[in-house]
Design a protein around this motif. Structure first.
Motif, PDB file in Angstrom:
ATOM      1  N   GLY A  85       0.803  -1.215   0.000  1.00 14.22           N
ATOM      2  CA  GLY A  85       0.000   0.000   0.000  1.00 14.22           C
ATOM      3  C   GLY A  85       0.831   1.258   0.000  1.00 14.22           C
ATOM      4  O   GLY A  85       0.333   2.349   0.341  1.00 14.22           O
ATOM      5  N   PHE A  86       2.082   1.161  -0.419  1.00 13.54           N
ATOM      6  CA  PHE A  86       2.967   2.332  -0.449  1.00 13.54           C
ATOM      7  C   PHE A  86       2.507   3.318  -1.516  1.00 13.54           C
ATOM      8  O   PHE A  86       2.284   2.939  -2.663  1.00 13.54           O
ATOM      9  CB  PHE A  86       4.408   1.895  -0.725  1.00 13.54           C
ATOM     10  N   GLN A  87       2.407   4.601  -1.161  1.00 11.75           N
ATOM     11  CA  GLN A  87       1.899   5.620  -2.087  1.00 11.75           C
ATOM     12  C   GLN A  87       2.840   6.805  -2.256  1.00 11.75           C
ATOM     13  O   GLN A  87       2.435   7.872  -2.712  1.00 11.75           O
ATOM     14  CB  GLN A  87       0.524   6.098  -1.627  1.00 11.75           C
ATOM     15  N   GLY A  88       4.097   6.639  -1.902  1.00 13.43           N
ATOM     16  CA  GLY A  88       5.072   7.712  -2.080  1.00 13.43           C
ATOM     17  C   GLY A  88       5.835   7.565  -3.384  1.00 13.43           C
ATOM     18  O   GLY A  88       5.503   6.729  -4.228  1.00 13.43           O
ATOM     19  N   PRO A  89       6.877   8.365  -3.583  1.00 17.81           N
ATOM     20  CA  PRO A  89       7.711   8.265  -4.783  1.00 17.81           C
ATOM     21  C   PRO A  89       8.379   6.892  -4.900  1.00 17.81           C
ATOM     22  O   PRO A  89       8.788   6.317  -3.888  1.00 17.81           O
ATOM     23  CB  PRO A  89       8.757   9.368  -4.583  1.00 17.81           C
ATOM     24  N   LEU A  90       8.463   6.385  -6.115  1.00 14.90           N
ATOM     25  CA  LEU A  90       9.038   5.068  -6.366  1.00 14.90           C
ATOM     26  C   LEU A  90      10.105   5.178  -7.443  1.00 14.90           C
ATOM     27  O   LEU A  90       9.872   5.760  -8.507  1.00 14.90           O
ATOM     28  CB  LEU A  90       7.938   4.091  -6.788  1.00 14.90           C
ATOM     29  N   LEU A  91      11.274   4.631  -7.172  1.00 10.14           N
ATOM     30  CA  LEU A  91      12.366   4.583  -8.133  1.00 10.14           C
ATOM     31  C   LEU A  91      12.778   3.143  -8.352  1.00 10.14           C
ATOM     32  O   LEU A  91      12.829   2.351  -7.402  1.00 10.14           O
ATOM     33  CB  LEU A  91      13.576   5.380  -7.632  1.00 10.14           C
ATOM     34  N   SER A  92      13.072   2.791  -9.601  1.00  6.88           N
ATOM     35  CA  SER A  92      13.467   1.424  -9.934  1.00  6.88           C
ATOM     36  C   SER A  92      14.913   1.416 -10.402  1.00  6.88           C
ATOM     37  O   SER A  92      15.233   1.917 -11.482  1.00  6.88           O
ATOM     38  CB  SER A  92      12.560   0.864 -11.035  1.00  6.88           C
ATOM     39  N   THR A  93      15.805   0.873  -9.571  1.00  9.84           N
ATOM     40  CA  THR A  93      17.196   0.718  -9.972  1.00  9.84           C
ATOM     41  C   THR A  93      17.341  -0.548 -10.806  1.00  9.84           C
ATOM     42  O   THR A  93      16.603  -1.506 -10.618  1.00  9.84           O
ATOM     43  CB  THR A  93      18.117   0.624  -8.744  1.00  9.84           C
ATOM     44  N   GLY A  94      18.311  -0.547 -11.689  1.00 13.96           N
ATOM     45  CA  GLY A  94      18.531  -1.714 -12.532  1.00 13.96           C
ATOM     46  C   GLY A  94      19.956  -1.755 -13.027  1.00 13.96           C
ATOM     47  O   GLY A  94      20.223  -1.471 -14.186  1.00 13.96           O
ATOM     48  N   SER A  95      20.883  -2.120 -12.136  1.00 13.26           N
ATOM     49  CA  SER A  95      22.295  -2.184 -12.515  1.00 13.26           C
ATOM     50  C   SER A  95      22.860  -3.564 -12.182  1.00 13.26           C
ATOM     51  O   SER A  95      23.942  -3.692 -11.614  1.00 13.26           O
ATOM     52  CB  SER A  95      23.094  -1.083 -11.821  1.00 13.26           C
ATOM     53  N   ALA A  96      22.065  -4.589 -12.531  1.00 12.57           N
ATOM     54  CA  ALA A  96      22.488  -5.988 -12.372  1.00 12.57           C
ATOM     55  C   ALA A  96      22.972  -6.260 -10.952  1.00 12.57           C
ATOM     56  O   ALA A  96      22.252  -6.004 -10.000  1.00 12.57           O
ATOM     57  CB  ALA A  96      23.546  -6.333 -13.414  1.00 12.57           C
TER      58      ALA A  96
END
Length: 413
Positions: A157-168
């Motif tokens: 139920g998280f409703q704040g800013p979301l960042l998706s890292t993707g560096s293996a």
């Protein structure tokens, strides 16, 4: 300017050695291996490795069935690890966000790719049916590159800013460093941070193709991988999730939460020279930069948790870099010999284990290190568990594309 302190208040994981911190650390102390032989992989043409470290069975019932429809195994593992970290951090299980300002909270989490199993299924149907016929409505939500954090947000139920890292292999390490930066800058004061990946034969094939996967121990899985050992022949892929809750001192005081460890600072840097070969000078630069940002020097570091995946070149290059910065003083070990390489999850899983080491006054040695590679003798590689008090550690993670990460943790007990 005085640095603001950033703390870890909750930890959760799913791994090949167990699905709770206590079980995992007990298995580390007992030198247990999570690596298994995968005879079913022999049907895949050109795949030379048959080794994997699968996650232990986990119970997904804590997440409502409706929310699980869009989840692959990596998202499931990420969600469970997050719920456990939130519980340890003291968040209310019924209404976890009642004391958290969503505008001052951030989720930073990622994976190497979308679910490899779901990706194979999606494209297999596409090719066999010559079009999208037969696709499920939830397929894309399992293969999109931000599938893990998006599904974790849904589960919690998280409703704040979301960042998706993707560096293996540096995904979750980079996520933790970014959270530290953002809390330091006062953009946020609460962060859910980590990474998850699921093991699949296609993941093993990637490393097999670049001759980085272990192959000669297919019939003796507990003997591989072998970080820093002269007879190492490559890594073993694993799977799992590692999640931590990171908070400012103000947030902890407001919630009356208990800090577990201090995240003192870190650095991430691309060496920009080669896609797969590690560069010792860049590794050393990143470690020095991390020390500087954390406000410590090399003499303050009492233990180094190495990336050391047991590739022939990678371990030598990391040993050279560590020797450049630290000489042969601090003990060094990698946990890949126990867990295998959990890809996007490894940085946070290894951070959790390093914290447990400090709490227990016990450094876990390299598993399968029988004969040290002469080219790795410039550092103090642990061959036996080492008892004694230590309070400041440095952890490394390095990834394809020259993605280098290093950070410093301090004990709070």
């Amino acid at each position: 300017m005085t640095q603001k302190k950033v703390y870890i208040t909750g930890m959760g994981l799913i791994s090949s050695l167990g699905n709770d911190v206590e079980t995992v650390f007990r298995n580390l102390k007992e030198n247990v291996s999570g690596v298994r032989s995968m005879p079913e992989w022999q049907k895949y043409k050109g795949l030379n490795t048959n080794l994997m470290a699968p996650a232990m069975n986990y119970d997904i019932s804590c997440i409502p069935r409706k929310k699980r429809r869009s989840m692959s195994p990596m998202a499931e593992m990420g969600a469970i690890a997050t719920l456990r970290a939130m519980k340890q951090a003291g968040l209310d299980e019924e209404n976890p966000w009642k004391d958290i300002n969503p505008q001052k909270s951030v989720m930073i989490m990622g994976s190497t790719t979308g679910s490899p199993g779901a990706l194979e299924s999606h494209f297999q149907k596409l090719f066999e049916n010559e079009g999208p016929e037969g696709q499920t409505s939830t397929a894309f939500f399992k293969i999109m590159n931000h599938s893990v954090p998006a599904n974790v947000a849904l589960a919690t139920g998280f409703q704040g800013p979301l960042l998706s890292t993707g560096s293996a292999c540096s995904t979750s390490s980079q996520a933790m460093i970014q959270a530290w930066e953002m809390i330091q800058s006062e953009l946020y004061d609460f962060a859910i941070v980590g990474g998850a990946d699921e093991a699949f034969y296609t993941s093993a094939a990637i490393f097999d193709t670049v001759q980085a996967a272990s192959t000669k121990y297919n019939d003796d899985p507990n003997s591989s991988p072998r970080p820093f050992d002269i007879n190492r022949d490559g890594l073993v892929i694993s799977e799992g999730a590692g999640v931590v809750i990171m908070e400012s001192e103000e947030s902890i005081n407001k919630r009356n939460a208990k800090p577990i460890a201090e995240f003192s600072g870190g650095a991430y840097c691309c060496d920009g020279q080669h896609m797969s070969q590690p560069i010792p000078e860049s590794m050393a630069y990143t470690m020095n930069w991390a020390l500087n940002r954390a406000g410590v020097n090399h003499l303050d570091i009492e233990y180094i948790n190495a990336h050391a995946t047991a590739t022939v070149l990678g371990d030598r290059q990391e040993a050279q870099a560590i020797a450049t910065v630290f000489g042969k003083r601090p003990p060094v070990s990698s946990l890949k010999g126990h867990f295998g390489h959990s890809l996007a999850a490894c940085g946070t899983i290894e951070a959790i284990c390093s914290i447990e080491m400090m709490k227990a006054d016990l450094m876990i040695a390299n598993r399968n290190l029988v004969t040290i590679d002469p080219e790795c003798e410039s550092i103090f590689t642990l061959q036996h568990n080492k008892e004694g008090r230590f309070n400041t550690i440095l952890s490394n993670n390095f990834a394809f594309g020259g993605m280098n990460t290093s950070f410093v943790l301090k004990n709070c007990e």
